[in-house]
Design a protein around this motif. Structure first.
Motif, PDB file in Angstrom:
ATOM      1  N   LEU A 156       3.159  71.552 -34.737  1.00 21.11           N
ATOM      2  CA  LEU A 156       3.682  72.277 -33.588  1.00 21.11           C
ATOM      3  C   LEU A 156       2.778  73.442 -33.204  1.00 21.11           C
ATOM      4  CD1 LEU A 156       7.464  72.354 -34.570  1.00 21.11           C
ATOM      5  CD2 LEU A 156       6.409  70.951 -32.802  1.00 21.11           C
ATOM      6  N   LEU A 157       2.032  73.936 -34.192  1.00 17.14           N
ATOM      7  CA  LEU A 157       1.139  75.072 -33.952  1.00 17.14           C
ATOM      8  C   LEU A 157      -0.267  74.623 -33.572  1.00 17.14           C
ATOM      9  CD1 LEU A 157       2.206  77.332 -36.985  1.00 17.14           C
ATOM     10  CD2 LEU A 157       2.908  77.592 -34.586  1.00 17.14           C
ATOM     11  N   THR A 158      -0.773  73.594 -34.257  1.00 18.65           N
ATOM     12  CA  THR A 158      -2.181  73.213 -34.104  1.00 18.65           C
ATOM     13  C   THR A 158      -2.442  72.152 -33.038  1.00 18.65           C
ATOM     14  OG1 THR A 158      -1.989  71.551 -35.861  1.00 18.65           O
ATOM     15  CG2 THR A 158      -2.631  73.773 -36.521  1.00 18.65           C
ATOM     16  N   LYS A 159      -1.411  71.355 -32.688  1.00 21.80           N
ATOM     17  CA  LYS A 159      -1.652  70.238 -31.789  1.00 21.80           C
ATOM     18  C   LYS A 159      -0.993  70.389 -30.418  1.00 21.80           C
ATOM     19  CE  LYS A 159      -2.163  67.092 -35.697  1.00 21.80           C
ATOM     20  NZ  LYS A 159      -3.624  67.053 -35.610  1.00 21.80           N
ATOM     21  N   ARG A 160      -0.089  71.326 -30.288  1.00 20.66           N
ATOM     22  CA  ARG A 160       0.593  71.499 -29.005  1.00 20.66           C
ATOM     23  C   ARG A 160      -0.415  71.864 -27.906  1.00 20.66           C
ATOM     24  NH1 ARG A 160       5.774  72.205 -27.616  1.00 20.66           N
ATOM     25  NH2 ARG A 160       6.433  72.541 -29.772  1.00 20.66           N
ATOM     26  N   GLY A 161      -0.279  71.233 -26.764  1.00 21.22           N
ATOM     27  CA  GLY A 161      -1.143  71.522 -25.626  1.00 21.22           C
ATOM     28  C   GLY A 161      -2.406  70.682 -25.562  1.00 21.22           C
ATOM     29  N   THR A 162      -2.672  69.888 -26.608  1.00 19.72           N
ATOM     30  CA  THR A 162      -3.855  69.015 -26.591  1.00 19.72           C
ATOM     31  C   THR A 162      -3.604  67.851 -25.638  1.00 19.72           C
ATOM     32  OG1 THR A 162      -4.287  69.542 -28.908  1.00 19.72           O
ATOM     33  CG2 THR A 162      -5.420  67.628 -27.989  1.00 19.72           C
ATOM     34  N   PRO A 163      -4.506  67.604 -24.685  1.00 20.31           N
ATOM     35  CA  PRO A 163      -4.288  66.517 -23.722  1.00 20.31           C
ATOM     36  C   PRO A 163      -4.325  65.150 -24.387  1.00 20.31           C
ATOM     37  CG  PRO A 163      -6.505  67.385 -23.506  1.00 20.31           C
ATOM     38  CD  PRO A 163      -5.773  68.309 -24.442  1.00 20.31           C
ATOM     39  N   THR A 164      -3.572  64.223 -23.835  1.00 22.84           N
ATOM     40  CA  THR A 164      -3.544  62.855 -24.330  1.00 22.84           C
ATOM     41  C   THR A 164      -4.146  61.912 -23.290  1.00 22.84           C
ATOM     42  OG1 THR A 164      -2.125  61.167 -25.343  1.00 22.84           O
ATOM     43  CG2 THR A 164      -1.213  62.394 -23.475  1.00 22.84           C
ATOM     44  N   MET A 165      -4.019  60.617 -23.498  1.00 22.19           N
ATOM     45  CA  MET A 165      -4.612  59.570 -22.650  1.00 22.19           C
ATOM     46  C   MET A 165      -6.124  59.517 -22.788  1.00 22.19           C
ATOM     47  SD  MET A 165      -2.488  59.684 -19.092  1.00 22.19           S
ATOM     48  CE  MET A 165      -0.718  59.969 -19.022  1.00 22.19           C
ATOM     49  N   GLY A 166      -6.660  60.082 -23.877  1.00 24.88           N
ATOM     50  CA  GLY A 166      -8.102  59.991 -24.115  1.00 24.88           C
ATOM     51  C   GLY A 166      -8.558  58.562 -24.339  1.00 24.88           C
ATOM     52  N   GLY A 167      -7.583  57.668 -24.577  1.00 19.94           N
ATOM     53  CA  GLY A 167      -7.927  56.257 -24.727  1.00 19.94           C
ATOM     54  C   GLY A 167      -8.595  55.686 -23.494  1.00 19.94           C
ATOM     55  N   LEU A 168      -8.375  56.341 -22.338  1.00 21.29           N
ATOM     56  CA  LEU A 168      -9.057  55.895 -21.118  1.00 21.29           C
ATOM     57  C   LEU A 168     -10.573  56.012 -21.259  1.00 21.29           C
ATOM     58  CD1 LEU A 168      -6.738  57.494 -18.402  1.00 21.29           C
ATOM     59  CD2 LEU A 168      -7.054  55.048 -18.851  1.00 21.29           C
ATOM     60  N   MET A 169     -11.030  57.045 -21.985  1.00 25.72           N
ATOM     61  CA  MET A 169     -12.464  57.187 -22.254  1.00 25.72           C
ATOM     62  C   MET A 169     -12.978  55.977 -23.016  1.00 25.72           C
ATOM     63  SD  MET A 169     -12.597  61.147 -23.555  1.00 25.72           S
ATOM     64  CE  MET A 169     -14.118  60.791 -24.449  1.00 25.72           C
ATOM     65  N   ILE A 170     -12.204  55.561 -24.021  1.00 28.71           N
ATOM     66  CA  ILE A 170     -12.589  54.411 -24.839  1.00 28.71           C
ATOM     67  C   ILE A 170     -12.643  53.154 -23.989  1.00 28.71           C
ATOM     68  CG2 ILE A 170     -11.916  52.953 -26.786  1.00 28.71           C
ATOM     69  CD1 ILE A 170     -10.569  55.396 -28.039  1.00 28.71           C
ATOM     70  N   LEU A 171     -11.621  52.958 -23.163  1.00 28.00           N
ATOM     71  CA  LEU A 171     -11.555  51.749 -22.343  1.00 28.00           C
ATOM     72  C   LEU A 171     -12.689  51.687 -21.330  1.00 28.00           C
ATOM     73  CD1 LEU A 171      -7.708  51.459 -21.675  1.00 28.00           C
ATOM     74  CD2 LEU A 171      -9.102  50.183 -23.305  1.00 28.00           C
ATOM     75  N   ILE A 172     -13.024  52.821 -20.725  1.00 30.27           N
ATOM     76  CA  ILE A 172     -14.122  52.849 -19.749  1.00 30.27           C
ATOM     77  C   ILE A 172     -15.443  52.509 -20.427  1.00 30.27           C
ATOM     78  CG2 ILE A 172     -15.500  54.364 -18.257  1.00 30.27           C
ATOM     79  CD1 ILE A 172     -12.874  55.888 -17.656  1.00 30.27           C
ATOM     80  N   ALA A 173     -15.725  53.170 -21.551  1.00 27.09           N
ATOM     81  CA  ALA A 173     -16.986  52.935 -22.259  1.00 27.09           C
ATOM     82  C   ALA A 173     -17.063  51.514 -22.797  1.00 27.09           C
ATOM     83  CB  ALA A 173     -17.127  53.952 -23.399  1.00 27.09           C
ATOM     84  N   LEU A 174     -15.969  51.047 -23.387  1.00 20.77           N
ATOM     85  CA  LEU A 174     -15.929  49.701 -23.967  1.00 20.77           C
ATOM     86  C   LEU A 174     -16.139  48.637 -22.886  1.00 20.77           C
ATOM     87  CD1 LEU A 174     -13.049  48.490 -26.352  1.00 20.77           C
ATOM     88  CD2 LEU A 174     -13.994  47.030 -24.578  1.00 20.77           C
ATOM     89  N   THR A 175     -15.404  48.778 -21.792  1.00 23.68           N
ATOM     90  CA  THR A 175     -15.466  47.768 -20.729  1.00 23.68           C
ATOM     91  C   THR A 175     -16.839  47.727 -20.067  1.00 23.68           C
ATOM     92  OG1 THR A 175     -13.097  48.055 -20.291  1.00 23.68           O
ATOM     93  CG2 THR A 175     -14.404  46.968 -18.587  1.00 23.68           C
TER      94      THR A 175
END
Length: 358
Positions: free
Chosen positions: A67-86
């Motif tokens: 709750l202290l260290t991870k709150r506010g970290t953006p998600t959906m970074g998997g889109l980076m993986i999908l773009i690079a992979l594809t």
């Protein structure tokens, strides 16, 4: 794309290099890695802008430190993986190979399902997301279409490891089994994605292992020597798995603790589905359960926890999935992640050993 150009020039001179799967696989790793690293900073900034201070919703019943260290970290970074992979796959693949296309179909399909789930979580600031039943229904539909096409090319026999070219003829039941492997593994990777870097490196290790398996199974000489079922054309999936490795490593650069971005369901579902599809194409579904044993253990821990609590009112683990149990035992996040990576390496080596132990 480059392979098509090489074909146009009839593989003469330097173009002959692009004939080889090994060369294109190495190039695919570098290309995907470079793309992920280049788009990373701006992509993460865009995610922060769109998601504001909310970012990835953190489970209130999870470890307090999160709750202290991870709150506010953006998600959906998997889109980076999908773009690079594809992009990397499209640059280096043989366009005439249907197996690569079906792997991309499942990867992007599962990525789209994960994106819907992530979007729902971010907009509602809740970790629940899309209904589990709806998500599973769409996953099985996508996986079922893929397995139906694959089975029309490779057959409906489930081949057994440690036995030379021996299998069980499942008939139509193979479609359901293959879809279960793909959807199940997608969700297994999704459950494992709970700590910085925890899921990414085991995916890299499994992708490397199955890249080797795909290359060997697709080569008549090697498959005959090893006594494994030969699947013509499956060797081309080494390029796809190589692109997966490069994209994941590029993402890990930004996901290393403390993570600047989370892959979210967008990435974890897609990567798990990709591995499951490669396993089905190469007829190494059972070996996937060994190579990806870490993901299986994480899933089993959740199932055991739920069943135990509903039937006895008691919990077997301090918290599920398994990585949170060890956090509650006092292991630091980095300790859990690195030790789980080690387990993944050992399981991958055991999986490769099955190729020769026949």
């Amino acid at each position: 794309m480059i392979y098509a150009l090489a074909q146009y020039f009839e593989f003469e001179g330097l173009w002959n290099l692009f004939r080889y799967i090994t060369f294109r696989s190495a190039a695919a790793v570098i290309t995907a890695l470079a793309i992920a690293l280049l788009i990373g900073p701006r992509f993460i900034a865009l995610l922060r802008q769109k998601q504001g201070k909310g970012g990835q919703p953190i489970r209130a019943d999870g470890p307090a430190s999160h709750l202290l260290t991870k709150r506010g970290t953006p998600t959906m970074g998997g889109l980076m993986i999908l773009i690079a992979l594809t992009l990397s796959t499209l640059v280096w693949m043989d366009f005439s190979n249907g197996f690569t296309w079906v792997c991309l179909f499942v990867t992007l399909g599962f990525g789209a399902i994960g994106f819907m789930d992530d979007y729902d979580k971010v907009t509602k600031q809740s970790h629940k997301g899309v209904s589990g039943k709806v998500r599973l229904l769409i996953e099985f539909f996508v996986a079922g279409l893929a397995v139906t096409w694959i089975a029309s090319r490779t057959g409906t026999t489930l081949y057994l490891p440690l036995l030379k070219d021996t299998g069980l003829a499942l008939g139509f039941a193979y479609i359901a089994f293959g879809a279960f492997i793909i959807a199940g593994f997608g969700n297994a990777v999704n459950l494992t994605d709970g700590l910085d870097g925890l899921a990414t490196m085991p995916v890299v290790i499994a992708a490397l292992t199955f890249g080797i398996i795909a290359y060997l199974v697709g080569n008549l000489r090697f498959s005959d020597y090893l006594g494994v079922h030969h699947v013509p054309g499956s060797g081309e999936l080494a390029v796809f798995t190589a692109a997966t490795i490069g994209a994941c490593l590029g993402f890990l650069w930004y996901n290393a603790p403390p993570a600047a971005v989370f892959m979210g369901d967008t990435g974890s579902l897609a990567l798990g589905g990709a591995l499951g599809t490669v396993a089905v194409v190469t007829n190494h579904e059972i070996v996937l359960l060994l190579v990806g044993g870490l993901f299986v253990l994480e899933t089993v821990s959740v199932i055991v926890q739920v069943v135990s609590f509903k039937t006895t009112g008691k919990r077997v683990f301090k918290m599920a999935p398994l990585h949170h149990h060890f956090e509650h035992l006092g292991w630091s996040e980095s300790t859990v992640v690195i030790r789980f990576w080690i387990v993944s390496i050992v399981l991958a080596l055991a999986g490769l050993a099955t190729l020769k132990l026949r």
